[in-house]
Design an enzyme around this catalytic site. Structure first.
Site, short mmCIF file in Angstrom:
data_model
loop_
_atom_site.label_atom_id
_atom_site.label_comp_id
_atom_site.label_asym_id
_atom_site.label_seq_id
_atom_site.Cartn_x
_atom_site.Cartn_y
_atom_site.Cartn_z
N PHE A 114 0.82 -1.22 0.00
CA PHE A 114 0.00 0.00 0.00
C PHE A 114 0.85 1.26 0.00
O PHE A 114 0.34 2.33 -0.29
CB PHE A 114 -0.97 -0.02 1.19
CG PHE A 114 -0.44 0.64 2.44
CD1 PHE A 114 0.50 0.01 3.23
CD2 PHE A 114 -0.88 1.89 2.81
CE1 PHE A 114 0.99 0.64 4.37
CE2 PHE A 114 -0.40 2.51 3.95
CZ PHE A 114 0.54 1.88 4.72
N LYS A 115 2.13 1.16 0.31
CA LYS A 115 2.95 2.36 0.34
C LYS A 115 3.03 3.03 -1.03
O LYS A 115 3.27 4.22 -1.13
CB LYS A 115 4.34 2.05 0.89
CG LYS A 115 4.25 1.75 2.39
CD LYS A 115 5.55 1.54 3.08
CE LYS A 115 5.37 1.42 4.58
NZ LYS A 115 4.64 0.19 5.01
N ASP A 116 2.80 2.27 -2.10
CA ASP A 116 2.78 2.87 -3.44
C ASP A 116 1.69 3.94 -3.57
O ASP A 116 1.86 4.88 -4.35
CB ASP A 116 2.50 1.80 -4.50
CG ASP A 116 3.68 0.85 -4.71
OD1 ASP A 116 4.84 1.31 -4.60
OD2 ASP A 116 3.43 -0.34 -4.98
N MET A 119 3.36 6.95 -2.20
CA MET A 119 4.67 7.25 -2.81
C MET A 119 4.55 7.67 -4.27
O MET A 119 5.30 8.52 -4.74
CB MET A 119 5.58 6.03 -2.73
CG MET A 119 6.16 5.78 -1.37
SD MET A 119 7.49 6.93 -0.98
CE MET A 119 8.28 6.00 0.34
#
Ligand SMILES: *Cc1c(COP(=O)(O)O)cnc(C)c1O
Length: 465
Positions: A114-116, A119
């Protein structure tokens, strides 16, 4: 929109400077001076918009220096390469309570976690702001696996950014390593350090604290306390709730929690006017946050390694943002709490502050055995394979059974944690189509000893002037 520090001693900044600064000069974190408000009609008007269009509309008041059409173009580009056309699709699980139980799949971005979601936006916002200010930066990041590759994908081919990602040599999984090292753009530099993750992090800190070096390379960070990363995550709470009937129906969210960034974004959505049943803070055995919501005491403990490594933390850095609100936005109180944390290993909040926190948050802890059992049960009941982080949150939702519809945040693709999944349900989850050739792709990385001077020379030699 102006941003203020949680410790009350740093200058107020606008969005562009908050983006590039990260940490405030007084050691605090930036938060918006006021929460922008969404009326019920504003929420209803989001129904049917594409995810990027909804994102532009929700983010606009936070980023008022960016013209609307430009922001819409940025969100569109940020989410264009997600493998699912819905960007963060909801998938219904069989059973569930009266309102139904959904998974929100946040792992369709380029690095399968989920960091995408944040980011991909952050890299483009950095690029825009640097161009406007006529600056370049060198980003140096330490990673235990997921953050580094998300930062690499966010920065690749950006004109004004060079990035160096430090990871512990031989201590990340092959999937995790390859997702980073197979990106061959000239501004991307993977560095395997002969040491542990903590030693990688100490090198980054050492480089930051060498002020002459820091200025020489215009060093910057993209870590999880950056406000822009948090605010990007507000969007999916709002769009998913609207998809399930908000503002006319209240939804609950179960959130696998480590640094408190993701679940704080849910709190921000509530403060902006999204009607919500509640937020379930779900932890693994590293349960400092669960203990806080049970007792009002925030005390550090030893970190233990689990199957959900992205939640193996001792101090939840974004939690300070909640403490600031619980303290009536009095930075001096937060400063005192942080001093107690450093000097005495913890602090207590008042009964009134704990009651205020519980208006928004419940919490639950899930042990390793239960996590494994949950992955297996979900697979047998529905054929859906979930990763261990998702399993922690899903199990918390099953145990606490809130009223109405429940959304569990699915934060990683199961193929990123094949061993934990195989142990639980006997099969190894395949990589998604766009990654199927990951094991054949060319890799590029350097191996360096755990030594600051060697690292600094390496960075000097490779960054673009
Ligand atoms: C980072 C991460 C989390 C924890 O999110 P926080 O914002 O740090 O609370 C949960 N799951 C996965 C897969 C992650 O990568």
């Amino acid at each position: 929109m102006r941003y203020i520090s949680t410790r009350g001693q740093a200058p107020d900044l606008d969005f562009g400077d908050v983006l590039l600064t990260g940490l405030a000069r007084d050691g605090g974190l930036y938060v918006p001076a006021q929460w922008p408000q969404l009326s019920h009609d504003d929420l209803r008007a989001l129904a049917g918009l594409s995810y990027p269009d909804a994102a532009a509309r929700i983010l606009a008041p936070f980023m008022d220096g960016i013209p609307e059409d430009e922001l819409a173009a940025i969100t569109k580009a940020a989410y264009a390469d997600f493998a699912d056309p819905g960007v963060v699709p909801l998938r219904r699980l069989p059973g569930g309570g009266s309102g139904g139980h959904w998974l929100m799949e946040l792992f369709h971005g380029p690095t399968l976690a989920f960091k995408d979601v944040a980011m991909q936006l952050l890299g483009r916002l950095f690029d825009r702001e640097l161009r406007l200010q006529g600056r370049r930066v060198t980003i140096v990041v330490a990673t235990s696996g997921d953050t580094g590759s998300a930062a690499i994908e966010a920065c690749k081919d950006r004109e004004a950014i060079d990035i160096f990602v430090l990871y512990p040599h031989g201590r990340v999984t092959e999937v995790q390593r390859r997702i980073g090292t197979t990106v061959l753009s000239e501004n991307i530099h993977n560095v395997a350090i002969e040491g542990t993750f903590d030693e990688c992090q100490a090198l980054v800190k050492g480089a930051f604290n060498d002020l002459a070096f820091r200025d020489e390379i215009s060093m910057s960070a993209m870590n999880s306390i950056n406000w822009a990363r948090v605010v990007a995550q507000v969007v999916y709470y709002i769009t998913s709730a609207v998809a399930l009937g908000a503002p006319d129906r209240k939804v609950s969210f179960a959130v696998p929690t480590g640094n408190f960034g993701c679940v704080f974004a849910g709190y921000a959505a509530a403060k902006m006017g999204l009607p919500m049943e509640g937020l379930i803070v779900s932890t693994n055995r590293n349960d400092i946050l669960h203990r806080f919501f049970q007792t009002g005491g925030y005390r550090t403990d030893q970190v233990v390694a689990t199957q959900s490594p992205s939640m193996d933390i001792q101090v939840a850095s974004n939690f300070e943002r909640l403490l600031f609100d619980l303290a009536g936005r009095d930075g001096a109180i937060v400063q005192g709490q942080m001093d107690d944390l450093a000097e005495r290993g913890g602090f207590e909040v008042s009964a009134a502050a704990l009651a205020q926190a519980r208006e928004f948050f419940q919490s639950h802890r899930v042990d390793e055995e239960t996590t494994t059992r949950t992955i297996g049960d979900v697979y047998r009941d529905s054929g859906i394979i979930i990763d261990p982080h998702t399993a922690v949150a899903l199990r918390a939702a099953q145990d606490l059974r809130p009223d109405g519809p429940v959304i569990t945040l699915a934060t990683a693709h199961p193929a990123k944690f094949p061993d934990a999944v195989e142990k639980a349900c006997g099969i190894r989850p395949p990589l998604p189509g766009h990654m199927a050739d990951l094991y054949e792709r060319e890799e590029r990385f350097s191996i360096l000893p755990n030594d600051l001077t060697t690292l600094q020379d390496h960075i000097r030699g490779l960054r673009r002037a």
